[in-house]
Design an enzyme around this catalytic site. Structure first.
Site, mmCIF file in Angstrom:
data_model
loop_
_atom_site.group_PDB
_atom_site.id
_atom_site.type_symbol
_atom_site.label_atom_id
_atom_site.label_comp_id
_atom_site.label_asym_id
_atom_site.label_seq_id
_atom_site.Cartn_x
_atom_site.Cartn_y
_atom_site.Cartn_z
ATOM 1 N N LEU A 76 -50.695 -30.503 -61.161
ATOM 2 C CA LEU A 76 -50.102 -31.183 -60.008
ATOM 3 C C LEU A 76 -49.401 -32.487 -60.360
ATOM 4 O O LEU A 76 -49.101 -33.298 -59.503
ATOM 5 C CB LEU A 76 -51.151 -31.447 -58.913
ATOM 6 C CG LEU A 76 -51.773 -30.197 -58.296
ATOM 7 C CD1 LEU A 76 -52.822 -30.582 -57.276
ATOM 8 C CD2 LEU A 76 -50.711 -29.326 -57.652
ATOM 9 N N ASN B 129 -45.397 -30.578 -58.939
ATOM 10 C CA ASN B 129 -45.875 -31.921 -58.928
ATOM 11 C C ASN B 129 -46.225 -32.379 -57.546
ATOM 12 O O ASN B 129 -45.483 -32.164 -56.612
ATOM 13 C CB ASN B 129 -44.720 -32.745 -59.459
ATOM 14 C CG ASN B 129 -45.049 -34.175 -59.518
ATOM 15 O OD1 ASN B 129 -46.154 -34.578 -59.212
ATOM 16 N ND2 ASN B 129 -44.095 -34.954 -59.886
ATOM 17 N N CYS B 130 -47.339 -33.060 -57.475
ATOM 18 C CA CYS B 130 -47.682 -33.643 -56.194
ATOM 19 C C CYS B 130 -47.880 -35.141 -56.302
ATOM 20 O O CYS B 130 -47.550 -35.867 -55.403
ATOM 21 C CB CYS B 130 -48.941 -32.990 -55.662
ATOM 22 S SG CYS B 130 -48.641 -31.255 -55.317
ATOM 23 N N VAL B 131 -48.390 -35.611 -57.438
ATOM 24 C CA VAL B 131 -48.744 -37.018 -57.617
ATOM 25 C C VAL B 131 -49.446 -37.515 -56.374
ATOM 26 O O VAL B 131 -50.639 -37.466 -56.254
ATOM 27 C CB VAL B 131 -47.541 -37.911 -57.956
ATOM 28 C CG1 VAL B 131 -48.035 -39.285 -58.356
ATOM 29 C CG2 VAL B 131 -46.739 -37.302 -59.085
ATOM 30 N N SER B 132 -48.665 -37.969 -55.419
ATOM 31 C CA SER B 132 -49.212 -38.231 -54.100
ATOM 32 C C SER B 132 -48.074 -37.880 -53.163
ATOM 33 O O SER B 132 -46.923 -38.063 -53.505
ATOM 34 C CB SER B 132 -49.644 -39.682 -53.963
ATOM 35 O OG SER B 132 -48.582 -40.505 -54.298
#
Lengths: 78, 346, 428
Positions: free
Chosen positions: C208, C240-243
């Site tokens: 993610l 990707n999520c990171v946030s």
């Protein structure tokens, strides 16, 4: 601690952040979850790595250089 | 019609000069002294229902009494706003104004004052209330009154408050979200073209500046030095008897190590929430290398090891708390005759 | 290299029994799309819903958002499917504007986000303005988190490519030309205008936290020159999520706001000479190498006089951002950076964990810690309970009265670091 007159060496992984906040003596560590070790190494090799980091940081305590840094960690310095 | 409670000192309240600086707080219905200058510019929006006057020295030396008096008046008059000062560059008066405003805000009453930029009360209270930028001395009253009254009216009528620059108040240092006209990428191109063409531009975020610490006098001979170990890796005795926090620590602990040669697995653990603690729990010396210091002591590389571990959690800790804890640890280490410190962080 | 984007404005989407596009109304064959998604044996179930602007509808937890696109010939999202990696960036690409594929379903990790189609969260995200085709996907039990992420990522891309194909041959479109000559020609043109480069930071840090370049993991990438045309054709996709607030979705990459803003001024106020894709790695040594190489590409290869750096993620990536900025400024390259801030819920904390004095021109996309109270929504697509585990949410996020309290970090694309948002912050 430096202000109180005690030389203090900061052992950390992301050294640029330590520089930003103004630490005087910085020594590059192994990794964020294990600054003075490495679980991927054998016991003997891990101790050797720990010795390297600890003695390196201790050496900074004896330096009179104004900008002291264990490993040259910055790509573009001030 | 909104109601304003006015606060001023013995001089502007026309009680007397410095000789009356110890006069006790008193309240007058309506306007008194400099409150009168605010009456006209406020008139369509608000009425000054009462004026509190207090001697500068009295307030400075009896702050709790001053606050209590103010609270009573707020409960009595139910003002929508407190206007204090302006105090220009007057130190004690400035602090009284700031404190009065802070007290009012704590009671849910809007409050403003006006101070000169070098007045120490600006730094002390700008986070607590709006402080308008006024001149250095009472000669600045002519400009200060319309500025403060105009701002007061905006606040009272719920009008949109502009930037610190537009409204001429000291920025509280608070970051507040807003929507802009152009998207971030378009603003970046605008800013870049201004920068490359030598035109003025305004960064949307001023970077924080941190103090560079000057190295103190180095240790002359390591083999005679007493070395201490500190960590922000959240290393605590197993079971965390002192309830060290996982983040935003406000205290540190000094753990006695006695004759221990290393930090044993199962006797120590990390409570830090910012990294995977599995490796540190397997071998706490991976975060706090006490074992290596003891080996180096035996080998004569260092003189001795301070038999304590100073430990806290460095995770979202504020700079203010970190600075204070550093000072506390330094005092402890100086008392113990420590010559040098290794500080590990994760 | 010349790429023609044929932009087709979609004003409504309906689920039907055939694929059709007429008069701005997109009809999607729901059963066929479902069958397509179930071709992957790792997908246990796939449900398809629609979420339209203004509806009382909440989508959560969102993994990715993808704009449907198709090449007239060849593959969109090159390298993701099949064994060949086709060359992209030229020819004709059809784009379905005003709609998107949104992937949701049980959570993979705690960095997935929320899209509200109306109410106070809607202005924070461009996705609230799209006709969203929402894929609710579940995986087979024996699939581990890494594979779960891959299954969902590929399902979203597959659906977007498949829907994109509906547009191929459509005669009503607005044409947009991306002319991208060779490096020598680019740097030689418009001699009077400042040469500007763009450094696009992308996460390359694990589950993610990844980006895919021609279908391959960006962790295996060094800083690389990429053309705007390749961005348009989906050579860069999000894993990707990171946030959620600061993640770069595939939609953001396809519609990279910095590229758009630079293209708009290209040949008028500036000469846009190149893009460096800069992966953000996990060890200091790799960070240093990539910082050095990014600066080298901008200065020695592109010869740029000015640069924009867009950020992705927060915390350790701030060091990459700041040090590329410093390296460029030290070589005389005027630099602007785009970043969000974590200034605390009260806005009183230091905004950035690492700074350099050279970072004197910053575009802020807002304080992600600021909280927002969101009303109950009539319809929830996904799993509302997961809000407790997403960045910006916590166990108290769902309040007894049905409202939701979370940090704006939890809103998908809420403070997109490619500047694809109007949100910002100021000091009061």
């Amino acid at each position: 601690m430096e202000k109180a007159g005690i030389p203090a060496a900061h052992i950390c992984t992301v050294t640029p952040i330590s520089k930003t906040v103004g630490a005087a003596r910085i020594f590059g560590a192994q990794a964020i979850p294990y600054p003075t070790g490495d679980p991927h190494l054998s016991r003997e090799k891990e101790m050797a790595r720990r010795r390297e980091i600890v003695t390196g940081a201790l050496a900074l305590l004896t330096s009179s250089d104004k900008s002291v840094d264990g490993e040259s960690n910055a790509v573009f310095t001030d | 019609m909104k109601k304003v409670l006015f606060y001023t000192n013995q001089f502007f309240g026309q009680v007397g000069g410095e000789d009356m600086a110890y006069c006790q707080p008193e309240v007058t219905e309506g306007m008194r002294g400099s409150a009168n200058t605010f009456g006209a510019p406020l008139k369509d929006t608000a009425e000054i229902v009462a004026t509190v006057v207090c001697g500068d020295n009295f307030y400075a030396e009896n702050m709790e009494t001053g606050r209590a008096f103010l609270r009573e008046q707020i409960e009595k008059y139910h003002p929508d706003m407190v206007i204090a000062g302006p105090a220009f560059n007057a130190g004690r008066f400035g602090i009284a104004c700031g404190d009065v405003c802070k007290t009012a805000k704590e009671m849910g009453v809007e409050a403003i004052t006006g101070l000169y930029e070098e007045n120490p009360a600006v730094e002390m209270y700008k986070k607590d209330c709006y402080i308008l930028k006024v001149g250095k001395s009472a000669a600045g009253i002519r400009k200060a009154v319309p500025l403060m009254a105009g701002f007061a009216k905006k606040l009272l009528t719920g009008e949109k408050i502009g930037s610190p620059k537009e409204e001429q108040y000291y920025a509280k240092g608070q970051r507040v979200n807003l929507f802009r006209e152009k998207n971030g990428a378009e603003r970046a191109v605008d800013m870049l073209l201004a920068k490359v063409n030598g035109q003025p531009y305004e960064t949307e975020l001023e970077i924080s500046t941190y103090e560079k610490v000057e190295p103190s006098t180095p240790i002359a001979d390591l083999s005679k030095a007493k070395i201490a170990l500190c960590t922000t890796g959240g290393i605590v005795p197993f079971g965390n008897p002192d309830h060290m926090v996982a983040a935003t620590a406000k205290f540190w602990k000094d753990y006695a190590l006695g004759d221990a040669q290393r930090l044993e697995q199962g006797q120590w653990e990390s409570v830090h929430a910012g990294f995977d603690p599995v490796y540190a729990n397997e071998d706490p010396n991976r975060v706090a290398p006490y074992d290596m210091l003891k080996i180096l002591e035996k080998e004569g590389v260092i003189g001795s090891v301070h038999p304590f571990l100073a430990s806290t959690t460095g995770n979202s800790t504020s700079v203010a708390d970190a600075t204070r804890m550093g000072q506390e640890i330094a005092r402890r280490l100086l008392d113990a005759g420590v010559n040098g410190v290794l500080l590990t962080s994760t | 290299m010349d790429l023609e984007l044929r932009n087709i404005q979609i004003r409504d989407v309906v689920l039907g029994e055939e694929n059709r596009l007429s008069d701005g109304v997109l009809t999607v064959d729901a059963a066929a799309l479902q069958a397509l998604l179930l071709e992957d044996p790792r997908v246990k179930s796939a449900r398809i819903d629609l979420a339209k602007p203004g509806e009382s509808c909440r989508i959560l937890p969102v993994k990715d958002v993808i704009e449907p696109r198709a090449k007239e010939t060849g593959d969109i999202f090159p390298g993701v499917f099949g064994t060949e990696v086709p060359e992209v960036g030229s020819g004709v690409t059809y784009v379905l504007k005003g709609c998107a594929v949104v992937t949701t379903g049980p959570i993979v990790g705690f960095q997935e986000g929320l899209i509200d189609m109306s109410g106070p969260a809607a202005p924070y995200t461009l996705f609230s303005k799209l006709n969203n085709i929402v894929l609710h996907l579940t995986k087979r039990e024996d699939i581990d988190p890494h594979e779960h992420e891959e299954v969902v990522r590929k399902a979203g891309l597959k659906a977007a490519a498949w829907i994109g194909k509906i547009a191929v041959g459509c005669a009503e479109y607005e044409s947009e030309i991306y002319h991208w000559p060779s490096l020598g020609e680019r740097t030689a043109q418009y001699p009077g205008l400042p040469k500007v480069a763009y450094v696009c930071n992308c996460m390359a840090q694990g589950l993610l936290h990844d980006t895919y370049f021609y279908g391959r993991d960006a962790k295996q990438l060094v800083p690389t020159l990429v053309s705007p045309n390749e961005f348009c054709d989906g050579a860069i996709v999000s894993g990707n999520c990171v946030s959620p607030g600061s993640k770069t979705t595939t939609y953001h990459h396809l519609n990279n706001a910095v590229i758009k803003a630079l293209m708009a001024r290209h040949g008028k106020d500036l000469n846009f000479v190149g893009i460096v894709l800069n992966p953000l790695m996990v060890t200091l040594k790799e960070k240093q190498r990539d910082i050095m190489l990014s600066v080298h590409l901008v200065t020695e290869e592109l010869g740029a006089e000015a640069a924009i750096i867009s950020q992705e993620g927060f915390g350790n990536p701030t060091t990459d951002l700041m040090h590329v900025c410093r390296g460029l400024e030290k070589r005389g390259v005027k630099t602007v950076i785009i970043t969000n801030e974590d200034a605390g819920t009260d806005g009183m904390s230091e905004s950035l964990p690492d700074v350099v004095t050279e970072a004197n021109a910053i575009v802020s996309t807002g304080n992600s810690n600021a909280t927002i109270l969101l009303p109950h929504m009539d319809r929830v697509l996904g799993e509302l309970k997961e809000v407790e585990r997403v960045t910006g949410g916590n166990v108290d996020s769902i309040r007894p009265d049905g409202t939701l309290l979370l940090e704006i970090h939890g809103i998908m694309g809420g403070h997109n670091l490619q500047g694809n948002t109007y949100l910002s912050a100021t000091t009061v």
